[in-house]
Design a protein around this motif. Structure first.
Motif, PDB file in Angstrom:
ATOM      1  N   GLY A   3       0.787  -1.205   0.000  1.00 21.74           N
ATOM      2  CA  GLY A   3       0.000   0.000   0.000  1.00 21.74           C
ATOM      3  C   GLY A   3       0.827   1.267   0.000  1.00 21.74           C
ATOM      4  N   GLU A 130      -2.182   0.494   7.190  1.00 26.01           N
ATOM      5  CA  GLU A 130      -2.826   0.783   5.912  1.00 26.01           C
ATOM      6  C   GLU A 130      -4.322   0.455   5.970  1.00 26.01           C
ATOM      7  OE1 GLU A 130      -2.107   2.610   2.568  1.00 26.01           O
ATOM      8  OE2 GLU A 130      -0.344   1.442   3.085  1.00 26.01           O
ATOM      9  N   SER A 134      -7.061   3.480   5.441  1.00 24.17           N
ATOM     10  CA  SER A 134      -7.607   3.530   4.083  1.00 24.17           C
ATOM     11  C   SER A 134      -9.098   3.824   4.014  1.00 24.17           C
ATOM     12  CB  SER A 134      -7.299   2.222   3.346  1.00 24.17           C
ATOM     13  OG  SER A 134      -5.912   2.093   3.138  1.00 24.17           O
TER      14      SER A 134
END
Length: 204
Positions: A3, A130, A134
């Protein structure tokens, strides 16, 4: 590691001097922690990967406390457990710069998870960070905020994804007064949060 956060960490390693690499790593981690909890203030220290001196220090304007962040270059659970014994009184965040997926010793991981919960420490990795940062929806932002402030145990990518998905499902279920998804979301949150005041913000 695939990511945006992982890419930032890899980019940091491209700098030509150790000091620049370390500063870039700390900046990347600081930025992602702030994206998870915008109210957090992040201070860099002069240390890196030190046994008992933190790499970063988190504080909050409305709270008279701090949370120490220790970066670790190796996710080996035995090494993390040894370090945790020394820094446990600070209830820290230990963030490995590599993912837990490379370690297959389930017994060591289980012992480390129990030790982290007893120490009220959070051990996590880039993929988990992440997952938390996100989803740009209000309920996951609240969850991420709570985990940074009061998260405990080992939270890897799978655990982070499960918690965020449960939080979203619970939030949607609350609009229709559906009890089971809400209960599931709270159980997932309770497994990784130590302080009731952090958990309380997730109650619908």
């Amino acid at each position: 590691m695939n990511g945006e956060f992982s890419a930032a960490l890899r980019h940091a390693l491209d700098f030509d001097t150790p000091d620049r690499r370390i500063d870039s790593l700390k900046t990347s981690v600081s930025n992602f922690l702030r994206s998870g909890d915008p109210s957090a203030r992040v201070r860099k220290t002069e240390y890196f990967n030190h046994t008992f001196a933190p790499d970063l220090v988190l504080t909050w304007p409305e709270e008279n406390r701090e949370r120490l962040v220790f970066l670790r270059t190796d996710p080996n659970p035995e090494w993390l457990a040894a370090d945790l014994k020394i820094i446990a009184p600070s209830h820290p965040i230990m963030l490995t710069l590599d993912d837990f997926g490379s370690e297959d010793d389930s017994a060591s991981n289980e012992r480390l998870a129990m030790a982290a919960k007893e120490a009220r420490a959070l051990i996590t990795d880039p993929d988990a960070i992440e997952e938390f940062t996100s989803p740009r929806v209000p309920i996951t932002s609240v969850l991420t905020n709570a985990v940074i402030r009061g998260g405990i145990g080992i939270v890897d990518e799978q655990a982070a994804r499960g918690a965020t998905e449960s939080a979203i499902a619970g939030f949607l279920a609350a609009e229709h007064l559906e009890a089971e998804p809400i209960r599931t979301a709270l159980i997932a949150a309770e497994g990784m949060l130590v302080l009731q005041r952090h958990l309380a913000c997730l109650r619908w």
